[in-house]
Design a protein around this motif. Structure first.
Motif, PDB file in Angstrom:
ATOM      1  N   VAL A 678       0.969  -1.094  -0.319  1.00 30.85           N
ATOM      2  CA  VAL A 678      -0.165  -0.138  -0.063  1.00 30.85           C
ATOM      3  C   VAL A 678       0.932   1.057  -0.200  1.00 30.85           C
ATOM      4  CG1 VAL A 678      -1.408   1.458   1.182  1.00 30.85           C
ATOM      5  CG2 VAL A 678      -1.944  -1.193   0.839  1.00 30.85           C
ATOM      6  N   PHE A 679       1.751   0.451   0.816  1.00 35.17           N
ATOM      7  CA  PHE A 679       2.634   2.371   1.142  1.00 35.17           C
ATOM      8  C   PHE A 679       3.555   2.849  -0.566  1.00 35.17           C
ATOM      9  CE2 PHE A 679       7.130   3.792   1.225  1.00 35.17           C
ATOM     10  CZ  PHE A 679       7.384   4.562   1.845  1.00 35.17           C
ATOM     11  N   TRP A 680       4.247   1.574  -1.606  1.00 34.63           N
ATOM     12  CA  TRP A 680       4.094   2.003  -2.108  1.00 34.63           C
ATOM     13  C   TRP A 680       3.289   1.880  -3.131  1.00 34.63           C
ATOM     14  CZ3 TRP A 680       3.720  -1.479  -6.890  1.00 34.63           C
ATOM     15  CH2 TRP A 680       4.482  -0.659  -8.190  1.00 34.63           C
ATOM     16  N   TYR A 681       2.229   1.591  -3.765  1.00 33.20           N
ATOM     17  CA  TYR A 681       1.439   2.238  -4.680  1.00 33.20           C
ATOM     18  C   TYR A 681       0.881   3.409  -4.465  1.00 33.20           C
ATOM     19  CZ  TYR A 681      -2.907   1.572  -7.493  1.00 33.20           C
ATOM     20  OH  TYR A 681      -3.558   1.995  -7.817  1.00 33.20           O
ATOM     21  N   PHE A 682       1.121   3.956  -2.954  1.00 28.16           N
ATOM     22  CA  PHE A 682       0.548   5.688  -3.275  1.00 28.16           C
ATOM     23  C   PHE A 682       1.598   6.219  -2.996  1.00 28.16           C
ATOM     24  CE2 PHE A 682      -3.612   3.964  -0.980  1.00 28.16           C
ATOM     25  CZ  PHE A 682      -4.039   4.443  -1.983  1.00 28.16           C
ATOM     26  N   THR A 683       3.020   5.981  -3.453  1.00 28.33           N
ATOM     27  CA  THR A 683       3.936   6.731  -2.706  1.00 28.33           C
ATOM     28  C   THR A 683       4.988   6.824  -4.198  1.00 28.33           C
ATOM     29  OG1 THR A 683       5.565   5.902  -1.655  1.00 28.33           O
ATOM     30  CG2 THR A 683       3.410   6.952  -0.106  1.00 28.33           C
ATOM     31  N   ARG A 684       5.104   5.638  -4.460  1.00 33.74           N
ATOM     32  CA  ARG A 684       5.843   5.199  -5.821  1.00 33.74           C
ATOM     33  C   ARG A 684       7.348   5.041  -5.675  1.00 33.74           C
ATOM     34  NH1 ARG A 684       3.186   2.314 -10.263  1.00 33.74           N
ATOM     35  NH2 ARG A 684       1.444   2.992  -9.087  1.00 33.74           N
ATOM     36  N   PRO A 686      11.182   5.755  -3.979  1.00 37.58           N
ATOM     37  CA  PRO A 686      11.989   4.800  -5.484  1.00 37.58           C
ATOM     38  C   PRO A 686      13.274   3.350  -4.423  1.00 37.58           C
ATOM     39  CG  PRO A 686      12.672   6.865  -4.845  1.00 37.58           C
ATOM     40  CD  PRO A 686      10.919   6.990  -4.139  1.00 37.58           C
ATOM     41  N   ASN A 687      12.840   3.654  -3.077  1.00 36.96           N
ATOM     42  CA  ASN A 687      13.866   2.999  -2.080  1.00 36.96           C
ATOM     43  C   ASN A 687      12.719   1.511  -1.867  1.00 36.96           C
ATOM     44  OD1 ASN A 687      15.661   4.706  -1.100  1.00 36.96           O
ATOM     45  ND2 ASN A 687      14.212   5.535   0.122  1.00 36.96           N
ATOM     46  N   VAL A 688      11.659   1.528  -2.270  1.00 36.10           N
ATOM     47  CA  VAL A 688      10.902   0.293  -2.195  1.00 36.10           C
ATOM     48  C   VAL A 688      11.080  -0.013  -2.964  1.00 36.10           C
ATOM     49  CG1 VAL A 688       8.821  -0.439  -1.397  1.00 36.10           C
ATOM     50  CG2 VAL A 688       9.081   1.164  -0.479  1.00 36.10           C
ATOM     51  N   GLN A 689      11.046   0.798  -4.693  1.00 42.80           N
ATOM     52  CA  GLN A 689      11.704   0.206  -5.653  1.00 42.80           C
ATOM     53  C   GLN A 689      12.892  -0.613  -5.605  1.00 42.80           C
ATOM     54  OE1 GLN A 689      10.222   2.964  -8.238  1.00 42.80           O
ATOM     55  NE2 GLN A 689       8.387   1.613  -8.752  1.00 42.80           N
ATOM     56  N   SER A 690      13.752   0.025  -5.479  1.00 39.59           N
ATOM     57  CA  SER A 690      15.013  -1.232  -5.515  1.00 39.59           C
ATOM     58  C   SER A 690      15.772  -2.004  -4.584  1.00 39.59           C
ATOM     59  CB  SER A 690      16.653   0.096  -4.968  1.00 39.59           C
ATOM     60  OG  SER A 690      15.762   0.968  -3.376  1.00 39.59           O
ATOM     61  N   ILE A 691      14.650  -1.164  -3.234  1.00 38.72           N
ATOM     62  CA  ILE A 691      15.010  -3.439  -2.813  1.00 38.72           C
ATOM     63  C   ILE A 691      14.435  -4.467  -2.891  1.00 38.72           C
ATOM     64  CG2 ILE A 691      14.229  -4.166  -0.517  1.00 38.72           C
ATOM     65  CD1 ILE A 691      14.439  -1.026   1.114  1.00 38.72           C
ATOM     66  N   PHE A 692      12.788  -3.921  -4.024  1.00 37.90           N
ATOM     67  CA  PHE A 692      11.805  -5.017  -3.960  1.00 37.90           C
ATOM     68  C   PHE A 692      12.445  -4.965  -5.434  1.00 37.90           C
ATOM     69  CE2 PHE A 692      10.168  -4.282  -0.121  1.00 37.90           C
ATOM     70  CZ  PHE A 692      10.294  -5.723   0.035  1.00 37.90           C
ATOM     71  N   SER A 693      13.453  -5.323  -6.226  1.00 35.03           N
ATOM     72  CA  SER A 693      13.954  -5.675  -7.637  1.00 35.03           C
ATOM     73  C   SER A 693      14.784  -7.090  -7.906  1.00 35.03           C
ATOM     74  CB  SER A 693      14.357  -4.448  -8.302  1.00 35.03           C
ATOM     75  OG  SER A 693      15.718  -4.613  -7.378  1.00 35.03           O
ATOM     76  N   GLY A 694      14.276  -7.649  -9.096  1.00 37.10           N
ATOM     77  CA  GLY A 694      15.123  -8.582  -9.412  1.00 37.10           C
ATOM     78  C   GLY A 694      14.682 -10.021  -8.469  1.00 37.10           C
TER      79      GLY A 694
END
Lengths: 774, 558
Positions: A678-684, A686-694
């Motif tokens: 939910v946090f990622w969906y509303f804020t996008r 980049p830290n979340v994206q960089s952790i949850f990659s690959g």
């Protein structure tokens, strides 16, 4: 094996209606003095007490021998001379350490003439083991350790014994040495080993020591008691640490040096040093890693423990009463330390951040847990259908007695329904032992029971007015009064199928190796609202697609709180329920497994219970269950190495981790993942994206989304299997139900660490079970 | 006495495996496994998942993804990837299972084991079934899942087995993930489920429960494709980088709004190339007659609908101008054949029809006429199959496929050869589809290429190629995608012309190389380190475009 202690005496509130309310009777006193080797029948405490009673005025002189035949005649004579004229009875116990010089023959020849007993050593070579075996059979209240070479004169006995009236341990200190160099050497050695290593300023190599027999219980189970490190050093060290009164008596040195040869003298001194160093290290190691040193099983019950409540509660080591113990704190500390160091290495070698490492490993564990769950489901799907087995006419004539425990608390309204259903059970009445157990103070329920017209074989029992007032404590009270070979519990609102006893006994007959049997649990009010529907979906999946698989793979299983058929004898052996555990069912399932009772089965018989129907009640109930799971995890993980051993290796240890702490972990993680999503969906962010990659993204995605979807489908299948067609669409909302479960888990964890463990009883309003419209 | 191990099913599996091995050998000798555009594209799609500048799920692509996911594990072995045999190995089990499913379905429908075996053999020895079991194409995947769906659906109809219904749903899902023709299976099967539930007169709640039980697995594949397309292209249905809504007009050829009869004729001719004409002509009548004779209207209608769903999908897609299918008989453009292979995917229907026809004859009460009729029919079918197979294998091997899909023309071979002569090191900025042949023939690992599926890496590299890549290959033909337009725009970009020199220009594309001396001089003026520029580095370190510029500022290698 542990057992409920028999020496119990307490006052039971006698109810007015003798027909239906029985009081538990006090036990008969200890019948006879215990003979050595028969300890299994009694607890250690009782054994010690009995021995002390007869040995108050008796001295047991333990003489460890190893090719010391030449010293023995003089030794016996001088002991006799020293003790004969005193008021003390005495016995001389010669423990022969595999001598080849005729020691055995000589001692046996003396047995008729003197109070001498020859003890043939069973264990390995070594003085410490000789002493230990001597202690095992000694019956005197006072113990004397005497070396047969008579370095210390036995004539000093009286002095020592006199001191023992005020002290606990007395050591004969050799003061007069043959020459100066020997004295210097002895003093230096005594300072190094005694003062420096063992913190006692006594003659550590003294061949004459006296102590109370009563100290042995504590001594025997002291963690450092290891035969490899010598008994003398251990006795002195433990006396100092335990603040026992330790006194010395001066005696002259009466033997030439090196009477056992130079090598013998050197090796005995070196071994004493090694033993003392070992004790020190062992103590430090134990302090640093307390979770590696589980108490001995016998230590669970203390000597002479006669508290009226001792049968109600497990020993602290097994109970959730202590909550977070020192062992758990240390274990948590080391786990965090390990994680920190491990993640640091990952950072050094791969450059991945701590956050990435953390979530990556969590994702791996989560994936493993889910794969395990799927594996269990797959096992269930592969099980061949079990055709119902009927009891043969012969078996019908020889049905075993079943004890049925019915804990009722503040549920007066439900008494009629409960009595009615129990009366409907199809089983010979004379083979049924119904025990309704009430809490003291719950007068309304008790009165309702007394007032209700019920069959004569329904017994009532009131639990003593002792806290905590929990279901497991009540069960422990009732357990003592049960008479059946088998035992089953039904909650007050439970409605078992009338032929369930027959089916359960049939299953036990068809497989005598079975330790316990689950029946399937369903709810009789599924259609009330979304919560009850989801509750039904959850149970449908668990009891139809999960539990049979678990039983098949012989995994440590958190069993149900009711409708499980036990063998009474096994329940007694495992010590009954833990009165402090909020999920006593989960706890006893694991404890049964730890005690070797692993074989379980699921019969095709249903018990209907009432689902909670309000969010508040549901949350309270699930919080209690989850807190119980956390408690069970902590109790069992206090000593992980012991748990590993008890469960039987890695496989079962992992299964325990997957079920009990793993269940809590999965529920808690679900909440965290929802929050991140939910946090990622509303804020996008980049830290979340960089952790949850690959790779991490794929693993987390599989674990979270795919697994949620898959188990939602399984819930749907479960409802379909039970023909709850009307509820099937509800299963699609399982994700939200699990989210609520996550909240309950978070609340449970919070309550656990705040050490709140009140038993939030689930409210069960009276509902007339009605068939669901399919 | 026949050994119990020699069951029809086992024999079929063994024969199928042997036939598959022989076919792969034959196709590899003819160099047909990686000769067509689609084959190469599928291999590259599977390979990019594990071997790309940005490996992972983003590389699955906008084709139906099942084939790419299946071949992915084998693509990590270079020899299996470059030869295409990895894909053949991945498809072998599906080839074998499809044969067994034809057999099992015939048995379910009441055919004798020998008749079922005969029908399965006809299916197996169809040259295109063997061809598509041995090359990296998705047709066999669709066929096997359509057959599986029909089999389990029939089982559910006959036994009310919940498990069979779930399996049927899973088969629908896998079919829709195999090829887009599988999409039609979803509405068809959902309608059939409802119809059957209505016929059983189940309660509303039970019907809803059963429907949900089937619906969830059945739509999973379609949902997956939609979500994937939306996430990576912001369109719910994207295909090959294009929007499906654009239809064939995206190729600049205009719509082909064929009337009903012409569409039907086109499909008929295409099907005739894929299987013997006798099967095409008589399969529908046989199904109708069998339904009437056996009085199993809904059952045979359901199986027939499921098996024929791919060709129905193709029919409507052509009818609505979203797809072009061309045969020599209906040629109206430059191509002699186009998309003829789409007429293969309903092959289960005629094969089951063959078995039903034999089974109908088996109902003749008189023994000799029955045997004679069955023998004649079997001989006819065998003869038709033999002629068809012989023609496709030996007279004009796989002409309808190769004339359409083959891309090994001289221009392309020359283009690749010229690139290989020039290439020394460094990353290459180019596009997929039009350059897939280049990607596979250079012998370089695929993480050497910056492609449009590398998304932000590609966008950044197109924006300032001199920072990120040493080579730029701009295709000259095919497609008019946004990515191609961006790339072709570079030709007029002044900075690009300044930093890149044209080293080869062919009709298939232009090859540009970085003027690295000039770039080094210019960055030296600003005091930057050449090591911080991926375009000047010879190592293949994966960089993140977001971090390259900060690295340049700090003189750090990416």
């Amino acid at each position: 094996m542990l057992g409920i202690k028999s020496k119990i005496c307490y006052n039971q509130k006698i109810m007015s209606d003798d027909m239906h309310i029985q009081s538990t009777q006090p036990e008969e006193p200890l019948a006879a003095l215990v003979v050595p080797g028969a300890e299994d029948d009694l607890t250690i405490g009782q054994y010690v007490e009995a021995v002390e009673e007869v040995g108050q005025n008796k001295v047991s002189v333990i003489v460890p021998c190893a090719n010391d035949r030449r010293w023995l005649p003089g030794c016996f004579e001088r002991i006799e001379a020293a003790l004969k004229e005193t008021e003390f009875l005495y016995e001389i116990l010669v423990v022969d350490d595999h001598s080849r010089d005729g020691t055995a023959a000589y001692v046996r020849s003396q047995e008729s003439a003197r109070p001498v007993r020859f003890i043939e050593k069973r264990g390995q070579k070594g003085r410490a083991i000789s002493i230990k075996e001597g202690l095992d059979v000694a019956t005197g209240g006072l113990i004397v350790l005497l070396d047969p070479d008579l370095r210390c004169p036995p004539e000093a006995f009286l002095n020592l014994v006199r001191r023992l009236t005020v002290d606990d341990v007395v050591v004969a200190n050799r003061e007069k040495y043959p020459f100066f160099a020997y004295r210097v050497f002895s003093r230096v050695y005594r300072w190094i080993v005694g003062v420096l290593l063992l913190s006692v300023d006594v003659d550590v190599r003294s061949g004459l020591k006296l102590f109370r027999r009563s100290l042995m219980h504590e001594l025997r189970f002291a963690p450092e008691f290891d035969s490899r490190i010598g008994f003398d050093a251990f006795l002195l060290y433990h006396a100092k640490r335990s603040n026992w009164a330790l006194e010395t008596v001066s005696v002259p040195y009466t033997r030439p040096m090196f009477h056992h040869g130079v090598w013998g003298a050197v090796s005995s001194r070196v071994s004493l040093v090694v033993g003392a160093v070992n004790i020190r290290f062992s103590q430090i190691f134990r302090w640093l890693f307390p979770f590696l040193y589980p108490p001995q099983p016998q230590e669970y019950f203390e000597a002479g423990f006669t508290n009226i409540n001792d049968y109600l509660f497990l020993a602290p080591e097994q109970s959730a009463k202590g909550h977070l113990t020192r062992e758990v704190y240390f274990l948590i500390f080391y786990v965090f330390l390990f994680i920190f160091v491990y993640f640091h290495f990952i950072y050094l070698f791969t450059g991945n951040s701590f956050a990435w490492s953390l979530f990556f490993h969590i994702a791996i564990v989560q994936l493993a847990l889910i794969i395990f769950k799927l594996y269990v489901v797959w096992i269930t799907f592969r099980l061949p259908p079990q055709p119902p087995r009927m009891l043969t006419p012969d078996e019908m004539l020889d049905l075993p007695m079943i004890s049925i425990i019915l804990p009722v608390y503040k549920e007066k309204e439900i008494i009629p329904q409960l009595c009615r259903r129990m009366a409907e059970m199809r089983y010979p009445i004379d083979k049924l032992d119904f025990i309704f157990i009430f809490e003291s103070g719950d007068d309304e329920t008790i009165q309702a029971f007394l007032d209700h017209e019920k069959p004569a074989h329904f017994k009532g029992l009131v639990s003593p007015d002792v806290k905590p007032k929990t279901k497991p404590k009540a069960l422990n009270v009732a357990l003592r009064e049960t008479k059946g070979e088998f035992l089953v519990i039904f909650d007050a609102e439970t409605l078992p199928e009338p032929d369930q006893f027959m089916k359960a006994m049939s299953a036990f007959r068809s497989d005598p190796t079975l330790d316990y049997i689950h029946s399937r649990i369903d709810v009789y009010n599924p259609g009330v609202n979304w919560i009850t529907k989801s509750y039904a979906a959850e149970f449908s999946f668990f009891y139809n697609f999960f539990l049979p698989g678990l039983a098949t793979v012989r995994s440590p299983t958190p069993i149900s709180g009711h409708s499980v058929y036990f063998r009474r004898e096994q329940l007694i052996k495992v010590g009954g329920w833990d009165a402090y555990n909020l999920a006593e069912d989960c706890d006893i399932g694991i404890r049964m497994f730890r005690n070797g009772y692993k074989s379980a089965s699921v019969i095709d018989s249903y018990s209907w219970e009432q689902s909670t129907s309000s969010i508040g009640d549901w949350l309270k109930q699930r919080t209690r269950w989850m807190q119980g799971f956390v408690q069970t995890s902590m109790v069992n993980l206090r000593f992980p190495a012991l748990l590993w051993k008890d469960l039987g290796g890695l496989r079962n240890f992992l299964m325990f981790m997957f079920h009990v702490p793993g269940g809590v972990f999965l529920n808690g993680l679900n909440l965290v993942q929802w929050c991140i999503l939910v946090f990622w969906y509303f804020t996008r962010d980049p830290n979340v994206q960089s952790i949850f990659s690959g790779v991490l993204l794929y693993i987390s995605f599989s674990s979270f989304i795919v697994a949620n979807s898959l188990f939602t489908y399984f819930n749907l299948l479960g409802l379909l299997y039970r023909r709850y067609y009307a509820l099937v669409p509800t299963a699609l909302g399982s994700m939200f139900y699990w989210l609520m479960l996550s909240f309950a888990t978070a609340r449970a964890i919070l309550r656990f660490f705040r050490q709140e463990s009140t038993w939030d009883k689930t409210n069960h309003p009276v509902i007339t079970p009605a068939p669901l419209k399919l | 006495m026949i050994h119990p191990a020699f069951t029809h099913r086992r024999v079929l599996i063994v024969i199928a495996a042997l036939a598959w091995a022989a076919t792969v050998l034959y196709l590899s000798r003819l160099d047909l496994i990686t000769s067509t555009h689609d084959e190469i594209t599928h291999i590259i799609s599977g390979r990019l998942i594990v071997e790309s500048l940005t490996p992972g799920f983003s590389q699955v692509g906008f084709w139906a993804p099942l084939l790419h996911l299946l071949i992915m594990p084998l693509m990590v072995v270079p020899i299996l990837a470059s030869s295409g045999v990895g894909a053949s190995i991945a498809l072998l089990p599906f080839g074998c299972v499809s044969v067994v499913l034809v057999y099992e379905l015939c048995v379910r429908l009441g055919c004798s084991k020998n008749v079922a075996f005969f029908a399965a053999s006809l299916f197996l020895f169809n040259p295109y079934i063997l061809f598509f079991s041995g090359v990296p194409m998705a047709e066999i995947l669709l066929i096997v899942h359509v057959l599986a769906c029909a089999y389990y659906f029939d089982k559910w109809m006959c036994t009310r087995s919940v498990g069979a219904l779930i399996y049927a749903g899973v088969a629908v899902s896998l079919a829709s993930m195999s090829r887009f023709e599988g999409f039609l299976l979803i509405p068809i099967t959902l309608c059939l489920v409802l119809l059957q539930l209505w016929r059983w007169k189940v309660s509303f709640n039970e019907g809803r429960a059963m429907f949900l039980l089937f619906f969830i697995p059945a739509v999973f594949g379609f949902t997956f494709i939609m979500v994937y397309s939306y996430v990576y292209s912001e369109q719910v249905l994207a295909y090959g980088g294009y929007s499906l809504s654009g239809g064939v007009s995206i190729n600049g050829n205009g719509h082909f709004d064929l009337p009903f009869e012409k569409t039907a004729a086109t499909i008929f001719y295409a099907a005739r190339y894929m299987m013997p004409v006798v099967f095409v002509v008589f399969s529908l009548p046989v199904f109708i007659i069998a339904s009437l004779v056996r009085r199993e209207y809904l059952r045979l209608f359901s199986i027939g609908s499921i098996l024929a769903s791919p060709i129905i999908f193709v029919y409507f897609v052509i009818l609505f101008g979203k797809l072009r299918m061309v045969t020599p008989e209906t040629a109206n453009v430059v191509y002699a054949y186009e998309n003829v292979r789409y007429a293969l995917t309903w092959i289960g229907f005629p094969m089951i029809a063959c078995a039903l026809a034999m089974q109908l004859l088996a109902r003749i009460p008189w023994k000799i006429p029955k045997l004679a009729a069955m023998t004649i029919l079997a001989s006819l079918m065998l003869f038709a199959e033999t002629v068809h197979t012989y023609r496709q294998y030996f007279i004009s091997p796989f002409t309808p496929l190769l004339t359409e899909l083959a891309i090994k023309d001289e221009e392309l071979v020359d283009f690749v050869q010229q690139f290989n002569e020039q290439y020394d090191y460094g990353r290459i900025l180019t596009l997929r589809y039009s350059n897939d042949f280049l990607l596979i023939q250079t012998g370089l690992t695929l993480d050497h290429f910056v492609l449009e599926y590398n998304y932000r890496h590609f966008e950044q590299a197109v924006h300032e190629p001199w920072v990120f890549v040493r080579w730029v290959v701009i295709p000259e033909k095919r497609g008019s995608t946004q990515s191609l337009a961006l790339l072709q725009k570079l030709k007029t970009n002044k900075a690009f012309i300044r930093y890149f020199e044209l080293v080869r220009s062919t009709p298939r594309g232009s090859i540009y190389r970085l003027r690295d001396t000039l770039l080094r001089e210019e960055i030296a003026k600003f005091g930057y380190s050449p090591q911080a520029f991926p375009s000047l580095s010879s190592d293949m370190t994966r960089w993140d475009p977001a971090l390259v510029y900060s690295g340049i500022q700090r003189n750090q290698a990416p």
